[in-house]
Design an enzyme around this catalytic site. Structure first.
Site, short mmCIF file in Angstrom:
data_model
loop_
_atom_site.label_atom_id
_atom_site.label_comp_id
_atom_site.label_asym_id
_atom_site.label_seq_id
_atom_site.Cartn_x
_atom_site.Cartn_y
_atom_site.Cartn_z
CE LYS A 16 -33.75 -17.91 10.47
NZ LYS A 16 -33.73 -19.41 10.46
NE ARG A 91 -34.97 -18.00 16.39
CZ ARG A 91 -33.73 -18.05 15.88
NH1 ARG A 91 -33.24 -17.05 15.20
NH2 ARG A 91 -33.00 -19.12 16.04
NE ARG A 130 -25.93 -24.23 8.99
CZ ARG A 130 -26.81 -23.50 9.68
NH1 ARG A 130 -27.45 -22.52 9.07
NH2 ARG A 130 -27.06 -23.78 10.92
NE ARG A 163 -25.06 -22.20 13.37
CZ ARG A 163 -26.22 -21.57 13.11
NH1 ARG A 163 -26.29 -20.77 12.04
NH2 ARG A 163 -27.26 -21.73 13.87
NE ARG A 174 -30.31 -24.77 15.68
CZ ARG A 174 -29.61 -24.82 14.55
NH1 ARG A 174 -28.77 -25.82 14.32
NH2 ARG A 174 -29.75 -23.87 13.66
P1 AP5 Z 1 -29.12 -21.27 6.04
O1 AP5 Z 1 -29.33 -20.15 5.08
O2 AP5 Z 1 -27.86 -21.30 6.80
O3 AP5 Z 1 -30.41 -21.39 7.01
P2 AP5 Z 1 -30.90 -20.48 8.23
O4 AP5 Z 1 -32.37 -20.34 8.10
O5 AP5 Z 1 -30.08 -19.24 8.30
O6 AP5 Z 1 -30.58 -21.46 9.40
P3 AP5 Z 1 -29.93 -21.19 10.84
O7 AP5 Z 1 -29.50 -22.50 11.37
O8 AP5 Z 1 -28.91 -20.10 10.78
O9 AP5 Z 1 -31.19 -20.69 11.60
P4 AP5 Z 1 -31.37 -20.60 13.10
O10 AP5 Z 1 -32.58 -19.75 13.15
O11 AP5 Z 1 -31.47 -21.89 13.80
O12 AP5 Z 1 -29.99 -20.02 13.64
P5 AP5 Z 1 -29.54 -18.59 14.16
O13 AP5 Z 1 -28.15 -18.41 13.77
O14 AP5 Z 1 -30.54 -17.55 13.83
O15 AP5 Z 1 -29.30 -22.63 5.22
C1 AP5 Z 1 -29.16 -23.89 5.85
C2 AP5 Z 1 -28.51 -24.89 4.88
O16 AP5 Z 1 -29.43 -25.14 3.81
C3 AP5 Z 1 -27.23 -24.39 4.21
O17 AP5 Z 1 -26.35 -25.46 4.09
C4 AP5 Z 1 -27.69 -23.89 2.82
O18 AP5 Z 1 -26.67 -24.01 1.85
C5 AP5 Z 1 -28.86 -24.84 2.55
N1 AP5 Z 1 -29.92 -24.22 1.74
C6 AP5 Z 1 -30.41 -22.95 1.87
N2 AP5 Z 1 -31.42 -22.73 0.99
C7 AP5 Z 1 -31.58 -23.90 0.30
C8 AP5 Z 1 -32.46 -24.31 -0.74
N3 AP5 Z 1 -33.40 -23.48 -1.24
N4 AP5 Z 1 -32.36 -25.58 -1.22
C9 AP5 Z 1 -31.43 -26.43 -0.70
N5 AP5 Z 1 -30.54 -26.10 0.28
C10 AP5 Z 1 -30.62 -24.85 0.78
O19 AP5 Z 1 -29.64 -18.80 15.75
C11 AP5 Z 1 -28.74 -19.67 16.40
C12 AP5 Z 1 -29.07 -19.66 17.90
O20 AP5 Z 1 -28.87 -18.33 18.43
C13 AP5 Z 1 -30.52 -20.01 18.26
O21 AP5 Z 1 -30.73 -21.41 18.36
C14 AP5 Z 1 -30.67 -19.30 19.60
O22 AP5 Z 1 -30.05 -20.04 20.62
C15 AP5 Z 1 -29.87 -18.02 19.39
N6 AP5 Z 1 -30.70 -16.92 18.86
C16 AP5 Z 1 -30.57 -16.32 17.64
N7 AP5 Z 1 -31.48 -15.34 17.50
C17 AP5 Z 1 -32.21 -15.32 18.66
C18 AP5 Z 1 -33.31 -14.54 19.12
N8 AP5 Z 1 -33.85 -13.56 18.37
N9 AP5 Z 1 -33.79 -14.80 20.35
C19 AP5 Z 1 -33.26 -15.75 21.14
N10 AP5 Z 1 -32.22 -16.54 20.76
C20 AP5 Z 1 -31.71 -16.33 19.52
MG MG Z 2 -28.76 -18.40 9.70
#
Ligand code: AP5
Ligand code: MG
Length: 223
Positions: A16, A91, A130, A163, A174
């Site tokens: 994402k 989410r 990552r 992270r 997660r």
């Molecule tokens: P990356 O682009 O970083 O993936 P991502 O989908 O952004 O993953 P996140 O870990 O950020 O998602 P998340 O939803 O768990 O975390 P968030 O920060 O939202 O890519 C991942 C890796 O893959 C990278 O190394 C990249 O280079 C590689 N890659 C990408 N595309 C690729 C491809 N096509 N092929 C190969 N490799 C590839 O949330 C964190 C925490 O915050 C949550 O756990 C929760 O506690 C809290 N939180 C956030 N939002 C909310 C909400 N709305 N409600 C409640 N809690 C929330």
């Molecule tokens: Mg992300």
């Protein structure tokens, strides 16, 4: 009337953030990532950050009451008027319904919800390898997306770090705790006929092409 609203869906590690940074630039949309907002609050040591940290470290969702207020504060900033690309929100079904209601009150709606679909085994490998930059969260990967200079962001020169929630045990937590809620959100947007599934196991640029096509079909915005 407000601008286009695109909701980027995907499991933890689906890509994402990677795609949102590319798409927001190419489409002129404001990139709004609730995870980034929480990490900034943790870094700044604010009361919001202190509340959020415990949930994030356990791989749980932060409570809706906290998350929704934070999101709407961010959406009140002027740049959101040009249209928004949401990354990490909603989410769960409750968040999706609050968003629908708030948009409807302002004469808007979710135009399209592209879902980056990736097999679970790939998610573990992506999160384990990552690294992201301190300044703006640009994501890299030890195997699939190495920076030009080890440990340094290609875009802004800041330091790369891992992270804390990418530790193997937290990744498992997660996925265990969040994939069910993601299924419900996917079902919500399928029911509203705005879901567009894109195969996220392709290389990054091919995923971008799929997402751009889905967004163009729904909004007319060309990247
Ligand atoms: P990356 O682009 O970083 O993936 P991502 O989908 O952004 O993953 P996140 O870990 O950020 O998602 P998340 O939803 O768990 O975390 P968030 O920060 O939202 O890519 C991942 C890796 O893959 C990278 O190394 C990249 O280079 C590689 N890659 C990408 N595309 C690729 C491809 N096509 N092929 C190969 N490799 C590839 O949330 C964190 C925490 O915050 C949550 O756990 C929760 O506690 C809290 N939180 C956030 N939002 C909310 C909400 N709305 N409600 C409640 N809690 C929330
Ligand atoms: Mg992300």
């Amino acid at each position: 009337m407000i601008g286009n609203v695109v909701v980027l869906l995907g499991a933890p590690g689906a890509g994402k953030g990677t795609q949102a940074q590319i798409l927001s630039e190419r489409l002129g949309l404001a990139h709004v990532a609730t995870g980034d907002l929480f990490r900034a609050a943790v870094r700044d040591g604010t009361p919001l950050g202190l509340t959020a940290k415990g949930y994030m470290d356990r791989g749980e969702l932060v409570p809706d009451s906290v998350t929704i207020d934070m999101l709407f504060e961010r959406l009140a900033r002027p740049d959101a008027a040009k249209g928004i690309l949401l990354d990490g929100f909603p989410r769960n079904t409750a968040q999706a319904e609050v968003l629908d209601k708030a948009l409807a009150e302002r004469g808007g709606k979710v135009d399209v919800a592209p879902y980056i679909e990736v097999p679970e085994a790939d998610l573990v490998a992506r999160l384990g390898g990552r690294w992201i930059c301190r300044a703006q969260g640009h994501p890299y990967h030890e195997q699939t997306k190495k920076p030009l200079v080890p440990g340094v962001c290609d875009v802004d020169g800041s330091e790369l770090y891992q992270r804390t929630d990418d530790q193997p045990a937290t990744v498992q937590a997660r996925l265990r705790q969040q994939l069910g809620a993601l299924d419900q959100v996917v079902g919500h947007y399928r029911g509203h006929e705005v879901l567009a599934t894109v195969d996220g196991s392709q290389p990054i640029d091919r995923v971008t092409d799929g997402l751009l096509a889905a967004i163009a079909a729904a909004t007319g915005r060309q990247g």
